[in-house]
Motif scaffolding. Structure first.
Motif, PDB file in Angstrom:
ATOM      1  N   LEU A 217       0.831  -1.205   0.000  1.00  0.00           N
ATOM      2  CA  LEU A 217       0.000   0.000   0.000  1.00  0.00           C
ATOM      3  C   LEU A 217       0.867   1.257   0.000  1.00  0.00           C
ATOM      4  O   LEU A 217       0.552   2.247  -0.668  1.00  0.00           O
ATOM      5  CB  LEU A 217      -0.940  -0.004   1.213  1.00  0.00           C
ATOM      6  N   THR A 218       1.957   1.206   0.756  1.00  0.00           N
ATOM      7  CA  THR A 218       2.890   2.337   0.772  1.00  0.00           C
ATOM      8  C   THR A 218       3.527   2.537  -0.597  1.00  0.00           C
ATOM      9  O   THR A 218       3.724   3.679  -1.046  1.00  0.00           O
ATOM     10  CB  THR A 218       3.990   2.097   1.826  1.00  0.00           C
ATOM     11  N   LEU A 219       3.825   1.442  -1.286  1.00  0.00           N
ATOM     12  CA  LEU A 219       4.395   1.533  -2.628  1.00  0.00           C
ATOM     13  C   LEU A 219       3.401   2.189  -3.596  1.00  0.00           C
ATOM     14  O   LEU A 219       3.794   3.018  -4.424  1.00  0.00           O
ATOM     15  CB  LEU A 219       4.773   0.138  -3.130  1.00  0.00           C
ATOM     16  N   ASP A 221       1.098   4.350  -2.803  1.00  0.00           N
ATOM     17  CA  ASP A 221       1.085   5.778  -2.461  1.00  0.00           C
ATOM     18  C   ASP A 221       2.325   6.481  -3.016  1.00  0.00           C
ATOM     19  O   ASP A 221       2.257   7.638  -3.454  1.00  0.00           O
ATOM     20  CB  ASP A 221       1.021   5.958  -0.935  1.00  0.00           C
ATOM     21  N   LYS A 222       3.456   5.782  -2.993  1.00  0.00           N
ATOM     22  CA  LYS A 222       4.691   6.338  -3.550  1.00  0.00           C
ATOM     23  C   LYS A 222       4.542   6.541  -5.062  1.00  0.00           C
ATOM     24  O   LYS A 222       5.026   7.540  -5.621  1.00  0.00           O
ATOM     25  CB  LYS A 222       5.858   5.382  -3.270  1.00  0.00           C
ATOM     26  N   GLY A 223       3.839   5.628  -5.718  1.00  0.00           N
ATOM     27  CA  GLY A 223       3.588   5.758  -7.144  1.00  0.00           C
ATOM     28  C   GLY A 223       2.783   7.006  -7.468  1.00  0.00           C
ATOM     29  O   GLY A 223       3.041   7.691  -8.473  1.00  0.00           O
ATOM     30  N   VAL A 224       1.819   7.328  -6.606  1.00  0.00           N
ATOM     31  CA  VAL A 224       1.034   8.557  -6.780  1.00  0.00           C
ATOM     32  C   VAL A 224       1.918   9.777  -6.548  1.00  0.00           C
ATOM     33  O   VAL A 224       1.925  10.732  -7.325  1.00  0.00           O
ATOM     34  CB  VAL A 224      -0.169   8.576  -5.804  1.00  0.00           C
ATOM     35  N   GLU A 225       2.698   9.721  -5.472  1.00  0.00           N
ATOM     36  CA  GLU A 225       3.575  10.840  -5.101  1.00  0.00           C
ATOM     37  C   GLU A 225       4.584  11.159  -6.199  1.00  0.00           C
ATOM     38  O   GLU A 225       4.890  12.329  -6.460  1.00  0.00           O
ATOM     39  CB  GLU A 225       4.310  10.479  -3.798  1.00  0.00           C
TER      40      GLU A 225
END
Length: 272
Positions: A217-219, A221-225
């Protein structure tokens, strides 16, 4: 499974009857007064109320009722992706059993990878023992690795991994991923990708047991960021920590992301 289907159809029939009864009022115009006739009383409205406005109000109420009824989905079959191993924590097995029991309670059939070992074996046996239909889809090459002893429910043998995912997608109304390894994650990500591309609009859920998928899930979010995943596309996947919460969210799911291409432009029958 005939019993399951008849029960579900009866429920839908009852809902439609209630909506029809609630919208059964009729209007008539007598001199300068508008009347609504109901089974219990007759209510008059001032003559200055335009009949066109009145009609719009009735249409708006009916549309609102219809929209409310359509917001919550009813799943007949859910495809579950999960590991052919049980994992080290008992929480993973408990989650598979809990999800299986919930599917039985809701009279939802199971589509899965066809194995009888690991989490796949636990959830399929639970759903099968509960009286719901189980469809397992498995490539011929994996039969010795993922099936031990007798198969569970109906097993469909396919040629390869792509055909496996295609058959699972065709036969399911929604998807849920339990903890698993590379194969489970690959299946999950492909269903997310197909949704983004516009190939399907079915809910994709992630059962995040004991934080197993926190890093994934963090990955995302990192993709969005970093600009690789659109904000709206991040919402394709629904996550929750319990089966009941996850299915509730999936029932309320409505796609908000932009599709890469309209569904009609995909040769769906050939792709899936």
């Amino acid at each position: 499974m005939q019993t399951k289907r008849s029960v579900w159809k009866k429920g839908c029939g009852e809902s439609k009857a209630k909506v029809s009864a609630s919208a059964s009022a009729s209007a008539s115009l007598s001199q300068n007064t508008i009347f609504f006739h109901t089974s219990s009383s007759k209510t008059s409205l001032p003559s200055f109320l335009p009949t066109t406005l009145l009609g719009r109000r009735m249409e708006g109420e009916e549309s609102s009722t219809s929209a409310t009824n359509q917001t919550k989905k009813r799943f007949k079959r859910i495809c579950v992706f999960c590991g052919s191993r049980p994992g080290y924590k008992s929480a993973f097995s408990d989650a598979a059993l809990q999800l299986g029991k919930l599917l039985v309670e809701r009279k939802i059939d199971l589509v899965y990878g066809g194995g009888s070992v690991g989490l796949m074996g636990l959830i399929s046996q639970t759903v099968f023992n509960g009286g719901c239909h189980v469809l397992g889809v498995i490539p011929r090459a994996l039969l010795p690795h993922e099936i031990s002893g007798e198969s569970i429910g109906e097993v469909k043998t396919v040629a390869d991994m792509h055909q496996r995912k295609s058959e699972m997608e065709k036969n399911a109304d929604a998807f849920i991923a339990l903890p698993g390894g590379y194969g489970t994650m690959e299946e999950l990500l492909e269903m997310i990708t197909w949704s983004q591309l516009g190939i399907h609009e079915k809910p994709v859920g992630l059962l995040n047991v004991d934080g197993y998928y926190n890093s994934l899930l963090t990955l995302f979010d990192k993709g969005v960021e970093e600009g690789f995943i659109e904000d709206s596309a991040r919402n394709i996947m629904i996550s929750a920590t319990t089966a009941a919460e996850l299915i509730k969210k999936m029932e309320e799911y409505a796609p908000v992301h932009d599709r890469v291409a309209p569904r009609q432009t995909w040769e769906v029958d050939q792709l899936l």
